[in-house]
Design a protein around this motif. Structure first.
Motif, mmCIF file in Angstrom:
data_model
loop_
_atom_site.group_PDB
_atom_site.id
_atom_site.type_symbol
_atom_site.label_atom_id
_atom_site.label_comp_id
_atom_site.label_asym_id
_atom_site.label_seq_id
_atom_site.Cartn_x
_atom_site.Cartn_y
_atom_site.Cartn_z
ATOM 1 N N THR A 117 1.091 -1.327 -11.466
ATOM 2 C CA THR A 117 1.353 -0.711 -10.164
ATOM 3 C C THR A 117 0.197 -0.973 -9.200
ATOM 4 O OG1 THR A 117 2.492 1.024 -11.375
ATOM 5 C CG2 THR A 117 2.083 1.432 -9.049
ATOM 6 N N ILE A 149 8.319 4.042 -5.585
ATOM 7 C CA ILE A 149 7.517 3.805 -6.794
ATOM 8 C C ILE A 149 7.812 4.885 -7.835
ATOM 9 C CG2 ILE A 149 5.175 3.782 -7.731
ATOM 10 C CD1 ILE A 149 4.225 2.354 -5.323
ATOM 11 N N LEU A 154 2.637 9.383 -3.806
ATOM 12 C CA LEU A 154 3.132 8.025 -4.026
ATOM 13 C C LEU A 154 4.388 7.788 -3.200
ATOM 14 C CD1 LEU A 154 2.914 7.501 -7.893
ATOM 15 C CD2 LEU A 154 1.609 6.271 -6.157
ATOM 16 N N ILE A 199 0.420 -2.999 -5.621
ATOM 17 C CA ILE A 199 0.032 -2.385 -4.348
ATOM 18 C C ILE A 199 -1.101 -3.166 -3.684
ATOM 19 C CG2 ILE A 199 -1.048 -0.335 -3.317
ATOM 20 C CD1 ILE A 199 0.634 1.378 -5.112
ATOM 21 N N HIS A 259 1.824 4.268 2.653
ATOM 22 C CA HIS A 259 0.645 4.441 1.804
ATOM 23 C C HIS A 259 -0.375 5.410 2.400
ATOM 24 C CE1 HIS A 259 1.627 0.278 -0.074
ATOM 25 N NE2 HIS A 259 2.179 1.253 -0.756
#
Ligand code: ADP
Ligand code: MG
Length: 681
Positions: A645, A176, A172, A649, A661
């Motif tokens: 979340t 985050i 991650l 995203i 990412h």
């Protein structure tokens, strides 16, 4: 990396690990403990209750005595304090005489037993007070084991795997992880095995639960977004046939069933493709609603498919529908069965009738969505007991024609708010009522001294034509866990009840074997089934009237609730015997909750409130659950966070093309590849 790369792990140990489903270092690192042993402060001798595990402080007043009994050397000593005394014994360990110094003080830790009225500890762990101080309050992992593999061997092997493998990488974006206050992935992977404190364990568990939910939801969203068509290419009209079917039933639908049916009917009539979750507790009568929907599709000239998680369940649904269709002599419903284990000729025939459109109500297992199956006009796909088996990607099916309407049936209790996240944008119908005519199941909580009576009772019920289940927590004997196991229990009960046809069932049997056994039980060939909790899902054998659960204290309430739901499904009075190996007061208290509440979700929530930190994972042997750690009842807040979340995203970077990412994208691809068959859309 091969398990044998770990020092001390040879081919023999590797084989034992394979039995547990651990095939390499990577899977070993993900072989999570089933609970944790906490090093608590030493207690007074009086407080060392037989049946419990505890630590006591002992002053070695006299030298250890070694006795020879037959071919065994037994080392014995006694420790005492003003409240009482405890005898310590070691078998074939004469060296204890020199290990334990006379006059010294040690902490002994182990299971307390009772022999001839005296409290005993066999082979206790030994610490100096300083050593114990260091251990105090720490948690040590306890793993599910198999014969020949001790807990210590697993601990050493897991440590070995961590030493050999590169560290688990955080996937991650850092911000985050920070924002959500999550434990770092690298740490979580290690601390779930070796937490130093309860807090560390909780954080690790929470992080891994987050991962499971997050990847699941993200995968679901990703797969779903790639699907565009949402108009219903199979417009249906209401039909009298369904009304006739309802009238022909030997019972009346409950109000909740009727409401749900109207919602389903409205969906099928609509312009938009149906995507509905039908949720209802065990025994609430979901199957008949599936049949009604199938009837509606057939009356409109379309095909429908009902997918069950096991062959047994598929066959059972098929027989029921065929009987129903036959009784009513309806010509428009032609059921056909399709499962993986059918003979080639049978299969060919089924496939042919599906392709020609002659068969319009198709019931089966996974086989239903394989490439070899060509449908004529598949308008509706229903998945039963989704939480155990998942599957059914509309995408996979739409390759065979226009995408069908989808309905998923599940007994997983989940509140509406969480369901929205978990099931994406599916519509939800809830059957919140059980058929009234049922006789409530009679419950009793007993201790093992009652066992002979229980066996007599079971034998009597079987003599009267009924059937029974006995559930054990373990598959086989396992060191360090005192609980009944299916293998030994089956042997024992075959000796005790020689006239009864006994079968056994557990999660390590092959799918085919399991189905055969369940089939034999459903048909009455097997009268008494000794099983682990694998029978928990779906099977409906109304002739079974006794459910006896050994070591009931070891199961969560939600599981006990599901198990109890296997009986009381027919017109006979049914019984549930909870055999408490220990702590019968506690199980009695917990059982009161079961009596008071009929909501599976409420039961699950209360259950977690009552359990201690050591029981976080409970006993989970099945290994085929979608989530190894996360639990919707307990981790509702984690699920919410994971949902939010995901949404954030997907909004920001739906293709996951940002550099930050990159690792997430890779992780997701791996996840989808290895879970493809279990993601529901
Ligand atoms: P589940 O929701 O757990 O799948 P089933 O559909 O297997 O439950 O139904 C359990 C049993 O209850 C079946 O034997 C079924 O025939 C029966 N049943 C279903 N609906 C009713 C009803 N309204 N009244 C009485 N019995 C019912
Ligand atoms: Mg069912």
């Amino acid at each position: 990396m091969e398990l044998t790369s770990i020092s001390h792990v040879g081919p023999k140990t590797e084989k034992l690990f394979q039995k547990l489903g651990v095939t390499d270092c990577e899977s070993l690192r993900m072989y999570y403990p089933i609970h944790y042993d906490e090093y608590l402060p030493p207690v007074a001798a009086k407080a060392a209750v037989p049946g419990s595990k505890c630590a006591v402080t002992g002053h070695i007043a006299r030298a250890v005595v070694v006795r020879q009994v037959r071919n065994m050397k037994i080392a014995v000593t006694e420790i005492s304090d003003p409240t009482g005394k405890i005898r310590l014994t070691w078998y074939n360990a004469p060296f204890m005489r020199t290990v334990l110094k006379r006059g010294a003080v040690y902490i002994f830790r182990g299971n307390v037993g009772i022999r001839g009225g005296t409290r005993v500890m066999e082979h206790p762990e030994i610490y100096t007070p300083e050593q114990y101080d260091e251990k105090l309050r720490t948690l040590s992992p306890v793993y599910a084991l198999t014969k020949g593999l001790s807990n210590n061997m697993v601990i050493k092997a897991v440590q070995g795997a961590f030493d050999l493998l590169p560290p688990v990488r955080e996937y991650l974006p850092e911000q985050i992880v920070k924002l959500l206050g999550l434990m770092d992935e690298t740490e979580a992977a290690r601390f779930i095995h070796f937490p130093r404190t309860e807090e560390e364990l909780n954080k690790a568990r929470k992080r891994l639960a987050f991962d499971e939910f997050f990847l699941f939801i993200l995968a679901m969203r990703k797969l779903k977004d790639s699907e565009e068509v949402l108009t219903n290419e199979f417009p249906m009209k209401e039909t009298w046939d369904t009304e006739e079917l309802i009238d022909a039933l030997p019972y009346r639908l409950t109000r909740a069933q009727e409401d749900a049916w109207h919602e389903i009917e409205a969906d099928l009539k609509g312009k938009k493709l149906m995507s509905r979750l039908l949720q209802g507790d065990v025994g609430s009568g979901k199957t008949i609603l599936a049949f009604l929907a199938m009837e509606m599709a057939a009356s409109n000239g379309y095909q429908s498919a009902l997918m069950a998680p096991t062959e047994v369940l598929a066959r059972q649904h098929f027989e029921k529908l065929r009987k129903l269709a036959g009784e009513r002599k309806i010509r428009n419903l032609t059921p056909v069965l399709l499962t993986g284990s059918m003979k080639a000729a049978e299969k060919r025939e089924a496939l042919f009738s599906i392709a020609s459109g002659e068969a319009n109500a198709i019931i089966g297992t996974h086989a239903l969505i394989q490439d070899s199956v060509k449908y004529k006009a598949l308008a509706l796909v229903i998945t039963d007991e989704q939480h155990r088996f998942g599957v059914c990607q509309r995408k996979a099916l739409s390759e065979k024609g226009s995408p069908p309407n989808m309905m998923v049936m599940s007994a997983t209790p989940i509140p509406r708010t969480l369901g929205v996240i978990y099931y994406g944008d599916m519509d939800v119908s809830i059957i919140d009522e059980l058929p009234k005519e049922r006789l409530p199941v009679k419950n009793c909580v007993v201790d093992p001294s009652y066992r002979p009576k229980a066996f007599d009772f079971i034998a009597k019920q079987i003599g009267g034509g009924r059937q029974a289940y006995i559930i054990c927590p373990m598959i086989e004997e396992s060191e360090g866990l005192e609980a009944e196991n299916v293998l030994d229990y089956t042997k024992k009960i075959r000796r005790q009840l020689p006239d009864v046809r006994v079968g056994m069932l557990h999660g390590r049997m092959k799918a085919r074997e399991k189905d055969e056994i369940m089939e034999a039980f459903a048909s009455g060939d097997i009268q008494l089934l000794v099983s682990t909790t694998v029978i928990e899902v779906g099977v409906d054998v109304p002739n079974a009237t006794v459910m006896m659960i050994e070591n009931a204290e070891r199961f969560g309430l939600a599981t006990l609730h599901q198990l109890r739901g296997r009986v009381g499904r027919g017109s006979f009075q049914s019984y549930c015997i909870f055999m408490a190996g220990q702590e019968s007061e506690d199980i009695k208290k917990r059982l009161d909750i079961l009596k008071e509440s009929h909501s599976g979700f409420e039961i699950a929530e209360k259950d977690f409130e009552m359990r201690g930190p050591g029981d976080l994972l409970g006993i989970r042997q099945s290994g085929d659950a979608m989530f190894k750690i996360a639990d919707i009842a307990r981790d509702g807040d984690v699920l919410k966070t994971a949902g939010e979340t995901t949404a954030a995203i997907m909004e920001e970077d739906p293709g996951l093309i940002d550099e930050e990412h990159e690792l997430l994208k890779k992780k997701l691809e791996e996840y989808i590849a290895s879970n493809e068959r279990s993601i529901v859309l």
